[in-house]
Design an enzyme around this catalytic site. Structure first.
Site, PDB file in Angstrom:
ATOM      1  N   ASN A  11       0.877  -1.171   0.000  1.00 14.98           N
ATOM      2  CA  ASN A  11       0.000   0.000   0.000  1.00 14.98           C
ATOM      3  C   ASN A  11       0.919   1.227   0.000  1.00 14.98           C
ATOM      4  O   ASN A  11       1.424   1.630   1.039  1.00 14.98           O
ATOM      5  CB  ASN A  11      -0.887  -0.059   1.252  1.00 14.98           C
ATOM      6  CG  ASN A  11      -1.888   1.078   1.295  1.00 14.98           C
ATOM      7  OD1 ASN A  11      -1.813   2.016   0.498  1.00 14.98           O
ATOM      8  ND2 ASN A  11      -2.809   1.002   2.233  1.00 14.98           N
ATOM      9  N   ARG A  95      -2.420  -1.936  -3.686  1.00 14.16           N
ATOM     10  CA  ARG A  95      -3.618  -1.123  -3.528  1.00 14.16           C
ATOM     11  C   ARG A  95      -3.481   0.083  -4.462  1.00 14.16           C
ATOM     12  O   ARG A  95      -2.500   0.818  -4.382  1.00 14.16           O
ATOM     13  CB  ARG A  95      -3.751  -0.647  -2.092  1.00 14.16           C
ATOM     14  CG  ARG A  95      -4.929   0.255  -1.910  1.00 14.16           C
ATOM     15  CD  ARG A  95      -4.957   0.878  -0.536  1.00 14.16           C
ATOM     16  NE  ARG A  95      -6.113   1.737  -0.426  1.00 14.16           N
ATOM     17  CZ  ARG A  95      -6.151   2.837   0.299  1.00 14.16           C
ATOM     18  NH1 ARG A  95      -5.093   3.214   0.983  1.00 14.16           N
ATOM     19  NH2 ARG A  95      -7.241   3.552   0.349  1.00 14.16           N
ATOM     20  N   HIS A 184     -12.479   3.478  -0.609  1.00 16.50           N
ATOM     21  CA  HIS A 184     -12.509   2.486   0.488  1.00 16.50           C
ATOM     22  C   HIS A 184     -13.215   1.198   0.046  1.00 16.50           C
ATOM     23  O   HIS A 184     -13.775   0.471   0.872  1.00 16.50           O
ATOM     24  CB  HIS A 184     -13.273   3.020   1.729  1.00 16.50           C
ATOM     25  CG  HIS A 184     -12.616   4.151   2.448  1.00 16.50           C
ATOM     26  ND1 HIS A 184     -13.346   5.178   2.993  1.00 16.50           N
ATOM     27  CD2 HIS A 184     -11.327   4.413   2.730  1.00 16.50           C
ATOM     28  CE1 HIS A 184     -12.529   6.038   3.586  1.00 16.50           C
ATOM     29  NE2 HIS A 184     -11.291   5.594   3.426  1.00 16.50           N
ATOM     30  N   ARG A 245     -11.209  16.362   6.472  1.00 12.63           N
ATOM     31  CA  ARG A 245     -11.973  16.743   5.276  1.00 12.63           C
ATOM     32  C   ARG A 245     -13.397  17.135   5.652  1.00 12.63           C
ATOM     33  O   ARG A 245     -14.004  16.508   6.520  1.00 12.63           O
ATOM     34  CB  ARG A 245     -12.041  15.580   4.284  1.00 12.63           C
ATOM     35  CG  ARG A 245     -10.718  15.252   3.665  1.00 12.63           C
ATOM     36  CD  ARG A 245     -10.817  14.040   2.746  1.00 12.63           C
ATOM     37  NE  ARG A 245      -9.636  13.209   2.910  1.00 12.63           N
ATOM     38  CZ  ARG A 245      -9.602  11.884   2.780  1.00 12.63           C
ATOM     39  NH1 ARG A 245     -10.676  11.214   2.452  1.00 12.63           N
ATOM     40  NH2 ARG A 245      -8.484  11.235   2.966  1.00 12.63           N
ATOM     41  N   GLU A 388      -8.317  -4.667   5.056  1.00 12.20           N
ATOM     42  CA  GLU A 388      -8.138  -4.398   3.631  1.00 12.20           C
ATOM     43  C   GLU A 388      -7.010  -5.237   3.036  1.00 12.20           C
ATOM     44  O   GLU A 388      -7.095  -5.666   1.889  1.00 12.20           O
ATOM     45  CB  GLU A 388      -7.873  -2.898   3.425  1.00 12.20           C
ATOM     46  CG  GLU A 388      -9.124  -2.074   3.701  1.00 12.20           C
ATOM     47  CD  GLU A 388      -8.871  -0.573   3.761  1.00 12.20           C
ATOM     48  OE1 GLU A 388      -8.464  -0.093   4.823  1.00 12.20           O
ATOM     49  OE2 GLU A 388      -9.075   0.095   2.748  1.00 12.20           O
TER      50      GLU A 388
END
Ligand code: AMP
Length: 402
Positions: A11, A95, A184, A245, A388
């Site tokens: 990742n 990823r 995601h 965010r 993940e």
């Protein structure tokens, strides 16, 4: 000959590389690690060989770039007898954040695939370049090995057109590939399936609202294992209130800041992505700290929490309407897995939708997937730790084994 059953999952972020080496015969983790602050004088590299129960090794000092980072990872793995030259390594899974519309499934990387990931850089300027560097470096280290890209957007490519399109001029939108992609995806895929298993049902028989609440946060509506709506859009800025965010705002906020406050587009970008959300509202983006401050009577922390929860409730309500029938709401990621106050507040008052949380069950801390709704609830409320890396490894292993 030894069967190749190991998958290395990489990742690659803008200044970091996270990795896990898994053995897919039993989905066990052989080694995990993280290289941080790549390109800075004080990079940090931690590596843990789990298969020996070995201790974490920490290396400090400059790691110049992603190529140097991956070479260091290869060295550490080799020191544990898990080198990238091992015949047991079946593939490297990467990823990749943005796969646009073309990539709906894990894909073996060739030149054409790399070109397409590159073409998507304008819609994922922070993420796709790092992912590309990670793939290129891994290709150099093991040119003969399948490099497989697993896309954050892939799970959401099943969204119907009426959920994916913004209501803006079609020609302009199409010319610039403006639509809702969602992110995601590996987490939403894993958690929705795991939730079905927790209910003792097949994914096809279950409708789930997944709330991935980490530093980045997104919700998705999953009907019978298929994503039908999600809260992130063209970029990961849309939707829920996040650590830094803003999530949903009136787009006219941007015109206003430009015309009235004289801010540049880049300044507004930084404001909405890095200085908004919880940190913008109260100065902290760690939910533990926010809850602690609320307990001390801090008003700005209280307001930030209330805004965060209001947005969550709105998405739960919206996705209940989208799905028609909801079997479960699943909380995951850093906040979703750990913050009982957030879970309690998000569900409070939603009895109309059949939602409730049992305070005793909600308070239990555990790494296991579990139900926190009272027995006989119409809708299950679950906490499902996301994984993940395992999801990526499983998808890659399934692909390379035909
Ligand atoms: P993630 O992006 O999934 O790693 O989530 C990171 C976020 O999870 C942090 O910024 C915290 O807000 C939150 N978090 C982590 N641990 C806890 C905890 N024990 N209680 C509440 N929030 C937590």
């Amino acid at each position: 000959m030894t069967a190749a059953t190991r998958i290395l999952v990489l990742n690659s972020g803008s200044s970091s590389v996270k990795y896990q080496l898994l053995d897919m015969t039993d989905a066990s983790r052989l080694a995990v690690g993280l290289v941080e602050r790549i390109g800075e004088p004080a990079s940090r590299f931690t590596h843990t060989p789990l298969f020996t129960g070995g201790e974490t090794r920490v290396r400090a000092g400059a790691v110049a770039d992603h190529a140097a980072a991956l070479e260091a990872v290869a060295d550490e793995l080799a020191a544990d007898g898990l080198g990238l030259d091992s015949p047991e390594l079946a593939a490297i899974g990467h990823r990749v954040v943005h796969g646009g519309l073309m990539f709906t499934a894990p894909t073996v990387v060739d030149d054409a695939v790399l070109k397409e990931i590159e073409r998507l850089v304008p819609v994922a300027p922070l993420h796709n370049p790092a992912n590309i560097t990670g793939i290129r470096t891994a290709q150099q280290l093991r040119p003969d090995l399948p490099q497989v890209a697993v896309f954050d957007t892939a799970f959401h490519t099943t969204m119907p057109e009426y959920a994916a399109r913004y209501a803006i001029d079609v020609e302009t939108a199409d010319a610039h590939r403006i639509r809702r992609y969602g992110f995601h995806g590996t987490s939403h895929a894993y958690v929705s399936r795991r939730t079905a298993a927790l209910l003792g049902k097949a994914p096809a028989d279950v409708n789930v609202i997944v709330l991935h609440l980490g530093n980045g946060a997104s919700a998705s509506a999953v009907a019978g294992g298929v994503c039908v709506d999600t809260s992130m859009g063209l970029t990961p800025l849309e939707g829920l209130v996040m650590g830094t965010r803003s999530g949903d705002t009136d787009p006219a906020v941007i015109f206003h800041l430009s015309r009235v406050a004289g801010m540049s587009v880049d300044e507004i970008d930084v404001l909405l992505n890095k200085k908004s959300g919880l940190v913008g509202l109260c100065g902290d983006n760690d939910m533990r700290e926010i809850v602690r401050r609320i307990d001390e009577g801090d008003e700005s922390a209280g307001l930030a929490f209330a805004i965060y929860v209001q947005r969550l409730k709105k998405y739960i309500g919206a996705y209940a309407a989208v799905l028609g029938r909801v079997d479960a709401v699943a909380f995951t990621a850093g906040v979703g897995e750990n913050s009982a106050p957030v879970r309690e507040a998000a569900v409070a008052g939603l009895e109309l939708l059949g939602l409730a949380v049992d305070p005793g069950l909600n308070a239990v801390r555990s790494d296991e997937a579990r139900l926190i709704s009272p027995a006989h609830s119409r809708v299950a409320v679950a906490v499902v730790p996301t994984d993940e890396e395992l999801e990526i490894a499983q998808q890659v292993y399934a692909l390379v084994n035909g």
